[in-house]
Design an enzyme around this catalytic site. Structure first.
Site: not given
Ligand SMILES: [Zn+2]
Length: 232
Positions: A56, A59, A91, A93-94, A109, A117, A120, A136
């Protein structure tokens, strides 16, 4: 197209493909030489988190090097000018819809440029690597994962999507095969609730049968034509 006030648009891989973004469906179950179950499932992430983060990261980096195409530009124009309700459910993710200037966008998506995270459950805009386990910003734990919906996980904001489908006068599907649920069922839901339905896709899809009208061709040509019709 008189009497149309509320529009819901569903976009898929076909609209981003023309900007040079590949998806796993292009290559017979492989995505950039990886098996989908290795890089796009919770099980794959549990087995080899480094492989998945690296995947990822690549990507995320790639998406920042491509540009929106005329189909994204046309939908952004519709978003800016359309006075009725409009929801662009993607749909993809860009962030090409947003970079073209659209704001009424829902990422069912998830998004490459976001980190989630696992501890949390907060989301954070993210354009860098996640491989080195950064903390995070919300809770400080090193529990960030790509904020994308993997196979076996629930798509985001389905309640908001179904509410928009119920109010829609027109449902338009762009660049998606109509093969993957729950999105594949949207056209039937929209019809049952009285909306007109239109498909714009490179070729006839598995879902074409369900649409009142289906137009075939490149999104970069069909979408600007359709938007021009809508804006009269
Ligand atoms: Zn967190």
């Amino acid at each position: 197209m008189e009497s149309i006030r509320n529009i819901i648009v569903l976009t898929g891989a076909g609209i981003s493909a023309e900007s040079g973004i590949d998806t796993f469906r292009d290559a017979g179950g492989l995505w950039e030489q990886h098996r989908v179950e290795d890089v796009a499932t919770p099980e794959g992430f549990a087995r080899d988190p480094q492989l998945v983060q690296r995947f990822y990261d690549a990507r995320r980096e790639a998406v920042q090097q491509v540009d929106p195409n005329p189909a994204h530009d046309a939908l952004a124009l519709l978003d800016q000018r359309w006075e009725g309700e409009l929801l662009i459910v993607t749909q993809n993710v860009d962030d090409l819809h947003e970079r073209a200037g659209a704001s009424r966008v829902l990422h069912m998506h998830g998004e490459l440029l976001s980190a989630l995270c696992a501890r949390c459950e907060t989301r954070h805009k993210w354009s860098e690597s996640l491989l080195g386990q950064p903390a995070c910003p919300g809770c400080g734990e090193k529990a960030l994962r790509p904020d994308v919906v993997w196979f076996g996980e629930m798509p985001y904001q389905m309640d908001r999507i179904y509410a928009a489908l119920r109010r829609a006068d027109l449902f338009v599907s762009i660049g998606t095969s109509g093969a993957v649920y729950p999105a594949a069922g949207f056209v039937r839901d929209a019809r049952e609730m009285g909306a007109k339905t239109l498909e714009l896709n490179l070729e006839r899809s598995e879902g074409s049968y369900w649409f009142e009208e289906s137009r075939q061709g490149r999104a970069s040509k069909l979408v600007p034509e359709w938007v021009a019709e809508m804006l009269g």
